[in-house]
Design a protein around this motif. Structure first.
Motif, PDB file in Angstrom:
ATOM      1  N   SER A   9       0.869  -1.308  -0.100  1.00 37.19           N
ATOM      2  CA  SER A   9      -0.106  -0.080  -0.084  1.00 37.19           C
ATOM      3  C   SER A   9       1.043   1.311  -0.066  1.00 37.19           C
ATOM      4  N   ASN A  10       0.316   2.408  -0.412  1.00 42.01           N
ATOM      5  CA  ASN A  10       1.093   3.663  -0.210  1.00 42.01           C
ATOM      6  C   ASN A  10       0.917   4.247   1.179  1.00 42.01           C
ATOM      7  N   SER A  11       1.939   3.997   1.604  1.00 41.05           N
ATOM      8  CA  SER A  11       2.098   4.457   3.137  1.00 41.05           C
ATOM      9  C   SER A  11       1.627   6.088   3.436  1.00 41.05           C
ATOM     10  N   ASN A  12       2.299   6.663   2.235  1.00 44.25           N
ATOM     11  CA  ASN A  12       1.974   7.945   2.499  1.00 44.25           C
ATOM     12  C   ASN A  12       0.540   8.415   1.805  1.00 44.25           C
ATOM     13  N   ASP A  13      -0.285   7.702   1.396  1.00 46.26           N
ATOM     14  CA  ASP A  13      -1.599   8.057   1.034  1.00 46.26           C
ATOM     15  C   ASP A  13      -2.539   6.786   1.133  1.00 46.26           C
ATOM     16  N   PRO A  14      -2.728   6.357   2.068  1.00 50.38           N
ATOM     17  CA  PRO A  14      -3.470   4.926   2.298  1.00 50.38           C
ATOM     18  C   PRO A  14      -5.084   5.329   1.761  1.00 50.38           C
ATOM     19  N   THR A  15      -5.598   4.301   1.450  1.00 49.69           N
ATOM     20  CA  THR A  15      -6.942   4.318   1.064  1.00 49.69           C
ATOM     21  C   THR A  15      -7.999   4.264   2.425  1.00 49.69           C
ATOM     22  N   LEU A  16      -9.199   4.555   2.306  1.00 51.64           N
ATOM     23  CA  LEU A  16      -9.955   4.347   3.350  1.00 51.64           C
ATOM     24  C   LEU A  16      -9.995   3.096   4.117  1.00 51.64           C
ATOM     25  N   ARG A  17      -9.870   2.053   3.201  1.00 55.63           N
ATOM     26  CA  ARG A  17     -10.179   0.640   3.581  1.00 55.63           C
ATOM     27  C   ARG A  17      -8.607   0.485   4.558  1.00 55.63           C
ATOM     28  N   GLU A  18      -7.691   0.819   3.984  1.00 61.22           N
ATOM     29  CA  GLU A  18      -6.497   0.623   4.502  1.00 61.22           C
ATOM     30  C   GLU A  18      -6.297   1.390   5.910  1.00 61.22           C
ATOM     31  N   ASP A  57     -12.063   2.317  -1.449  1.00 63.30           N
ATOM     32  CA  ASP A  57     -10.790   1.942  -2.214  1.00 63.30           C
ATOM     33  C   ASP A  57     -10.269   3.587  -2.709  1.00 63.30           C
ATOM     34  N   GLU A  58     -10.955   4.403  -2.227  1.00 64.73           N
ATOM     35  CA  GLU A  58     -10.476   5.890  -2.585  1.00 64.73           C
ATOM     36  C   GLU A  58      -9.283   6.316  -1.461  1.00 64.73           C
ATOM     37  N   PRO A  59      -8.344   6.966  -1.916  1.00 67.17           N
ATOM     38  CA  PRO A  59      -7.213   7.477  -1.139  1.00 67.17           C
ATOM     39  C   PRO A  59      -7.833   8.738  -0.501  1.00 67.17           C
ATOM     40  N   LEU A  60      -7.118   8.531   0.870  1.00 69.45           N
ATOM     41  CA  LEU A  60      -7.643   9.887   1.908  1.00 69.45           C
ATOM     42  C   LEU A  60      -7.273  11.041   1.318  1.00 69.45           C
ATOM     43  N   SER A  61      -6.166  11.125   0.487  1.00 68.73           N
ATOM     44  CA  SER A  61      -5.533  12.585   0.181  1.00 68.73           C
ATOM     45  C   SER A  61      -7.060  13.147  -0.806  1.00 68.73           C
ATOM     46  N   ARG A  62      -7.989  12.341  -1.558  1.00 67.54           N
ATOM     47  CA  ARG A  62      -8.805  12.890  -2.241  1.00 67.54           C
ATOM     48  C   ARG A  62      -9.673  13.592  -1.639  1.00 67.54           C
ATOM     49  N   PHE A  63     -10.087  13.079  -0.261  1.00 69.53           N
ATOM     50  CA  PHE A  63     -11.090  13.826   0.642  1.00 69.53           C
ATOM     51  C   PHE A  63     -10.353  15.157   1.316  1.00 69.53           C
ATOM     52  N   GLY A  64      -9.008  14.946   1.547  1.00 72.06           N
ATOM     53  CA  GLY A  64      -8.321  16.172   2.084  1.00 72.06           C
ATOM     54  C   GLY A  64      -8.033  17.341   1.258  1.00 72.06           C
ATOM     55  N   GLU A  65      -8.106  16.702  -0.173  1.00 67.51           N
ATOM     56  CA  GLU A  65      -8.021  17.923  -1.165  1.00 67.51           C
ATOM     57  C   GLU A  65      -9.244  18.653  -1.541  1.00 67.51           C
ATOM     58  N   ASP A  66     -10.257  17.728  -1.406  1.00 68.39           N
ATOM     59  CA  ASP A  66     -11.626  18.340  -1.887  1.00 68.39           C
ATOM     60  C   ASP A  66     -12.638  17.890  -0.679  1.00 68.39           C
ATOM     61  N   PRO A  67     -12.528  18.487   0.401  1.00 72.88           N
ATOM     62  CA  PRO A  67     -13.473  18.555   1.602  1.00 72.88           C
ATOM     63  C   PRO A  67     -14.974  18.579   1.349  1.00 72.88           C
ATOM     64  N   ALA A  68     -15.242  19.267  -0.028  1.00 72.11           N
ATOM     65  CA  ALA A  68     -16.760  19.376  -0.340  1.00 72.11           C
ATOM     66  C   ALA A  68     -17.304  17.895  -0.711  1.00 72.11           C
ATOM     67  N   LEU A  69     -16.599  16.982  -0.853  1.00 68.79           N
ATOM     68  CA  LEU A  69     -17.333  15.579  -1.169  1.00 68.79           C
ATOM     69  C   LEU A  69     -17.694  14.984   0.409  1.00 68.79           C
ATOM     70  N   VAL A  70     -16.944  15.547   1.312  1.00 69.47           N
ATOM     71  CA  VAL A  70     -17.424  14.965   2.627  1.00 69.47           C
ATOM     72  C   VAL A  70     -18.706  15.877   3.137  1.00 69.47           C
ATOM     73  N   VAL A  71     -18.833  17.163   2.693  1.00 68.34           N
ATOM     74  CA  VAL A  71     -19.652  17.917   2.889  1.00 68.34           C
ATOM     75  C   VAL A  71     -21.198  17.314   2.487  1.00 68.34           C
ATOM     76  N   VAL A  72     -20.963  17.015   1.288  1.00 66.44           N
ATOM     77  CA  VAL A  72     -22.185  16.411   0.394  1.00 66.44           C
ATOM     78  C   VAL A  72     -22.398  15.151   0.722  1.00 66.44           C
ATOM     79  N   ARG A  73     -21.633  14.257   1.590  1.00 66.03           N
ATOM     80  CA  ARG A  73     -22.140  13.062   1.884  1.00 66.03           C
ATOM     81  C   ARG A  73     -22.601  13.111   3.251  1.00 66.03           C
TER      82      ARG A  73
END
Length: 456
Positions: free
Chosen positions: A124-133, A169-185
């Motif tokens: 796994s990418n230890s610098n950017d783990p997926t949500l599952r990891e 299976d999405e990397p956590l960086s996706r949410f860190g860079e685009d918190p609007a995704l979390v707001v919508v969810r």
């Protein structure tokens, strides 16, 4: 037609999220990159003005070329983020050429990440783990190590694996860079499942992200959940009052299952959580010292404590032991509240509201309400319910020193108040003592000796 006010609110929140994001566009050349200062407080993303998906991640000590693209396989989308190289080890021109090749593969539906050899696991990418990891590490490396209860772990699992299953299976960086995704969810879960569950799910994601970032320092420093507008929450007022107890006792007495009757009654007398009482074992019951030991409550073994037993509570447990030995002889040798279940103890405590109006944690709230009516001080209520003791000075109080006499006396007062209220009719007059569980019976202590071989 959409409500203009609602639309305005959504736009306002989305703009606030965009404003909080530290990223901009620039032409990624060696000269421009050298002119970019390092950042001290948070990582900064500089996207290339010419090649979409190619960007520079600027931190406190390093600058890293990165690419991010959406890989579509069998109709499903997976965001992939790959490190291209470190500034100083690779030029901007070389990084852009490599980025084009990687992004081209992703666009063709090919995952450019290195494949594992047969029988080997994919690193796994230890610098950017997926949500599952990240969830797996938080569960095993934090929750289980801290001895969190099975119920708590299961609650977190439900949030991650059910309400956020499409993000696993999405990397956590996706949410860190685009918190609007979390707001919508958060807003989506609120509409579909309710405000309390939506808030709980976001707290779970916040905890997982914070835990992951301790090791994955390349993740954006700002937790994406900080962009959420939390739903208002109020303490649930579902406790029974003193005037409600006669009706509740009538409902309880009408239940067909005698073991469940005693279980609900003991919850009311003790004020403790259902899961802890379900798992109470015969070996944890000490009649001599009149306590029930709870070795692993909510919070784990470090929160272990003893429940002081009033005389009505002992009567209740004696009846439960007798019922268990009659109907569940195999399970009764181990469990205080045995049942014909896989675990051997009572597994489900919920009743139809038409049969029993209050059960579970509602009885815990009732206990606290009645304790106040009985004049028991707030500090003693906290100790009886195994709550954290408020205040600095309270930390010097030794619970065990108070257990034998003081807390047991307070427990007796609460049990007495409950039974007095249960005996009263609707006009407040006392009714005769003649039916379960109001009958006193002076020989109940001698029956303990017959059941357990130990005198209290």
């Amino acid at each position: 037609m959409a409500n203009p006010k609602d639309s305005h609110g959504c736009i306002h929140r989305f703009n606030a999220v965009l404003k909080a994001m530290t990223q901009h566009r620039n032409s990624l050349s060696d000269r421009n990159i050298a002119a970019l200062p390092f950042v001290a407080s948070r990582q900064e993303i500089v996207r290339d003005a010419d090649l979409s998906g190619f960007f520079l991640l600027v931190g406190a000590r390093s600058k890293t070329f990165m690419i991010q693209g959406d890989l579509r396989v069998a109709g499903k989308r997976q965001t992939i983020r790959i490190k291209v190289g470190e500034v100083g080890k690779i030029t901007a021109r070389e990084a852009r050429a490599k980025a084009k090749a990687l992004l081209g593969s992703i666009a063709d539906g090919i995952d450019p990440r290195p494949k594992a050899k047969p029988g080997a696991s994919v690193p796994s990418n230890s610098n950017d783990p997926t949500l599952r990891e990240a969830w797996g590490r938080y569960r095993d490396g934090h929750m289980k190590r801290k001895n969190r209860s099975e119920g708590t772990i299961e609650n977190y699992r439900d949030h991650v694996e059910r309400l956020m299953s499409d993000w696993l299976d999405e990397p956590l960086s996706r949410f860190g860079e685009d918190p609007a995704l979390v707001v919508v969810r958060h807003e989506k879960i609120t509409k579909e499942h309710g405000s309390y569950i939506a808030n709980g799910c976001m707290r779970t994601l916040r905890a997982i992200y914070n835990h992951a970032r301790k090791a994955a320092r390349a993740l954006p420093a700002d937790n994406p959940v900080s962009a959420v507008d939390w739903n208002a929450e109020s303490r649930r007022d579902t406790a029974l009052g003193l005037s409600d107890l006669p009706g509740w006792f009538a409902e309880l007495a009408a239940l067909d299952n005698a073991m469940r009757r005693e279980f609900h009654l003991f919850l009311l007398f003790s004020g403790h959580r259902p899961d802890a009482i379900k798992k109470a074992r015969i070996e944890h019951l000490d009649f001599k010292n009149r306590v029930l030991h709870i070795p692993k409550p909510k919070g784990g073994e470090t929160k272990a404590f003893d429940i002081p037993l009033s005389r009505p509570m002992i009567r209740c447990l004696v009846r439960a032991i007798r019922i268990g030995r009659t109907f569940y002889p195999d399970q009764a040798s181990e469990w205080l509240f045995p049942a014909d279940s896989k675990s051997g103890h009572l597994a489900e405590h919920k009743e139809k509201r038409s049969d029993l109006s209050k059960w579970g944690n509602e009885l815990r709230q009732t206990f606290r309400t009645i304790a106040q009516a009985a004049g028991v001080p707030e500090l003693d209520v906290h100790l009886l319910m195994n709550h954290s003791i408020p205040g600095v000075n309270a930390g010097y109080i030794t619970r065990n020193a108070l257990l034998r006499d003081h807390l047991r006396s307070q427990q007796e007062s609460i049990s007495r108040k409950i039974l007095e209220a249960a005996r009263a009719d609707r006009k407040g007059k006392s009714s005769p003592r003649g039916t379960w569980p109001l009958v006193g019976g002076r020989d109940f202590l001698s029956k303990i000796l017959d059941l357990t071989g130990r005198r209290p």
